[in-house]
Design a protein around this motif. Structure first.
Motif, mmCIF file in Angstrom:
data_model
loop_
_atom_site.group_PDB
_atom_site.id
_atom_site.type_symbol
_atom_site.label_atom_id
_atom_site.label_comp_id
_atom_site.label_asym_id
_atom_site.label_seq_id
_atom_site.Cartn_x
_atom_site.Cartn_y
_atom_site.Cartn_z
ATOM 1 N N ASP A 121 -18.458 -0.360 0.316
ATOM 2 C CA ASP A 121 -19.470 -0.358 1.387
ATOM 3 C C ASP A 121 -19.106 0.639 2.482
ATOM 4 O O ASP A 121 -19.983 1.225 3.113
ATOM 5 N N VAL A 122 -17.801 0.788 2.732
ATOM 6 C CA VAL A 122 -17.358 1.583 3.880
ATOM 7 C C VAL A 122 -17.468 3.083 3.614
ATOM 8 O O VAL A 122 -18.013 3.830 4.426
ATOM 9 N N CYS A 123 -16.954 3.535 2.435
ATOM 10 C CA CYS A 123 -16.855 4.993 2.242
ATOM 11 C C CYS A 123 -17.509 5.472 0.946
ATOM 12 O O CYS A 123 -17.459 6.662 0.642
ATOM 13 N N CYS B 216 -10.404 4.445 0.450
ATOM 14 C CA CYS B 216 -10.042 4.019 1.809
ATOM 15 C C CYS B 216 -9.237 2.727 1.851
ATOM 16 O O CYS B 216 -8.798 2.307 2.913
ATOM 17 N N GLY B 217 -9.036 2.086 0.690
ATOM 18 C CA GLY B 217 -8.186 0.891 0.658
ATOM 19 C C GLY B 217 -8.886 -0.400 1.079
ATOM 20 O O GLY B 217 -8.249 -1.455 1.109
ATOM 21 N N ALA B 218 -10.186 -0.351 1.380
ATOM 22 C CA ALA B 218 -10.901 -1.588 1.751
ATOM 23 C C ALA B 218 -10.793 -2.591 0.593
ATOM 24 O O ALA B 218 -10.751 -2.200 -0.579
ATOM 25 N N VAL B 219 -10.722 -3.877 0.948
ATOM 26 C CA VAL B 219 -10.501 -4.904 -0.069
ATOM 27 C C VAL B 219 -11.718 -5.831 -0.153
ATOM 28 O O VAL B 219 -12.238 -6.280 0.870
ATOM 29 N N ASP C 115 0.847 -1.211 0.000
ATOM 30 C CA ASP C 115 0.000 0.000 0.000
ATOM 31 C C ASP C 115 0.877 1.254 0.000
ATOM 32 O O ASP C 115 0.579 2.221 -0.712
ATOM 33 N N LEU C 116 1.945 1.257 0.792
ATOM 34 C CA LEU C 116 2.815 2.449 0.845
ATOM 35 C C LEU C 116 3.475 2.698 -0.513
ATOM 36 O O LEU C 116 3.575 3.844 -0.961
ATOM 37 N N LEU C 117 3.883 1.608 -1.167
ATOM 38 C CA LEU C 117 4.531 1.780 -2.481
ATOM 39 C C LEU C 117 3.521 2.243 -3.530
ATOM 40 O O LEU C 117 3.817 3.116 -4.354
ATOM 41 N N ARG C 118 2.296 1.677 -3.497
ATOM 42 C CA ARG C 118 1.268 2.124 -4.457
ATOM 43 C C ARG C 118 0.914 3.591 -4.221
ATOM 44 O O ARG C 118 0.715 4.353 -5.159
ATOM 45 N N GLU C 119 0.872 4.000 -2.948
ATOM 46 C CA GLU C 119 0.598 5.399 -2.616
ATOM 47 C C GLU C 119 1.717 6.299 -3.167
ATOM 48 O O GLU C 119 1.462 7.373 -3.712
ATOM 49 N N ALA C 120 2.966 5.820 -3.045
ATOM 50 C CA ALA C 120 4.105 6.593 -3.566
ATOM 51 C C ALA C 120 3.993 6.747 -5.086
ATOM 52 O O ALA C 120 4.290 7.811 -5.641
ATOM 53 N N VAL C 121 3.530 5.693 -5.759
ATOM 54 C CA VAL C 121 3.369 5.767 -7.219
ATOM 55 C C VAL C 121 2.276 6.787 -7.555
ATOM 56 O O VAL C 121 2.450 7.647 -8.424
ATOM 57 N N ARG C 122 1.146 6.709 -6.827
ATOM 58 C CA ARG C 122 0.024 7.631 -7.077
ATOM 59 C C ARG C 122 0.439 9.080 -6.886
ATOM 60 O O ARG C 122 0.084 9.951 -7.669
ATOM 61 N N SER C 123 1.236 9.327 -5.830
ATOM 62 C CA SER C 123 1.596 10.717 -5.533
ATOM 63 C C SER C 123 2.824 11.166 -6.330
ATOM 64 O O SER C 123 3.296 12.285 -6.169
#
Ligand code: AP5
Length: 218
Positions: A155-157, A137-140, A37-45
């Motif tokens: 469902d969550v957000c 929100c990253g829910a799977v 998740d941290l690496l995917r977030e780094a790619v997105r940003s």
């Protein structure tokens, strides 16, 4: 749980590391850190790390050890982690494992258990091709095993659900080969260190979580 116990989830792609870590962390009242998740977030940003990581993630290969270690070190050194944390997707090579031991020593944290979740390749393919994740929100979710109430909506957000770039048959097979070659030697490493607990991941999420909870309490 004593002051700063650390739990690692390891296992092949799609074995349910993220799913189980998301259940365990709130139960222990500690943060959940996911290297993926941290690496995917780094790619997105489009950060510097993200620029380096993007091609590795898309191809299903591991990012270089120094990049993974820097990202992990920054995350686990935060003050929120000082009472312990749950981490999935790290360490993933012997070099990362050795440096993680040193880092935990510096942080005065204790590697309590490595929860190694295993499932067969045919189940991996079913789980990953059916996975959908929330952009917000990253829910799977899983189209068959854990579908959202409304198609394509979290469902969550209420966020939009998407399929990861690396969840195609072709890239999943690369990730599995990479896992066997580079990550599975950790089974031996942590067995020798006395930390490894084997978890059978080929059961319902709640059944697997029962096994996880038992291992954590023992
Ligand atoms: P990462 O995101 O960590 O991917 P992975 O290890 O391949 O694991 P996944 O996230 O695919 O699966 P998971 O085990 O968490 O399963 P999940 O719970 O989602 O890493 C991605 C990439 O980042 C790597 O390829 C690499 O490039 C890079 N990277 C990351 N860490 C690195 C490191 N340390 N060093 C270098 N590079 C690194 O479950 C899967 C699906 O199954 C979901 O749909 C879920 O709903 C469903 N499901 C889960 N459990 C069950 C169950 N019991 N029954 C039925 N369905 C279930």
């Amino acid at each position: 749980m004593s002051m700063a116990d650390v739990f690692v989830f390891a296992g092949p792609p799609g074995s349910g590391k993220g799913t189980q870590a998301k259940l365990l962390a709130p139960k222990l009242k500690v943060p959940h850190i996911s290297l993926g998740d941290l690496l995917r977030e780094a790619v997105r940003s489009r950060s510097k790390v993200g620029e380096i990581a993007k091609n590795y993630l898309d191809a299903g290969k591991l990012v270089p050890d120094n990049v993974a270690i820097d990202v992990a070190e920054e995350a686990v050194s935060r003050k929120e982690c000082k009472n312990g944390f749950v981490i999935d997707g790290f360490p993933r090579t012997l070099e990362q494992a050795v440096l993680f031991d040193i880092l935990l020593g510096k942080l005065k944290s204790n590697l309590k258990k490595v929860l190694y979740i295993d499932i067969p390749l045919e189940e991996i393919l079913k789980r990953l091709t059916g996975r959908r994740s929330c952009r917000k929100c990253g829910a799977v979710y899983h189209l068959t095993y854990n579908p959202p109430k409304k198609d394509g909506i979290c469902d969550v957000c209420g966020g939009e659900l998407y399929q990861r770039h690396d969840d195609t048959d072709e890239v999943i097979k690369v990730r599995y080969e990479v896992y066997k070659k580079q990550t599975s030697p950790l089974i031996d490493y942590y067995t020798k260190a006395g930390n490894l607990v084997y978890i059978n991941g080929a059961k319902d999420v709640s059944e697997v979580f029962k096994e996880v909870s038992k291992a954590v309490a023992s």
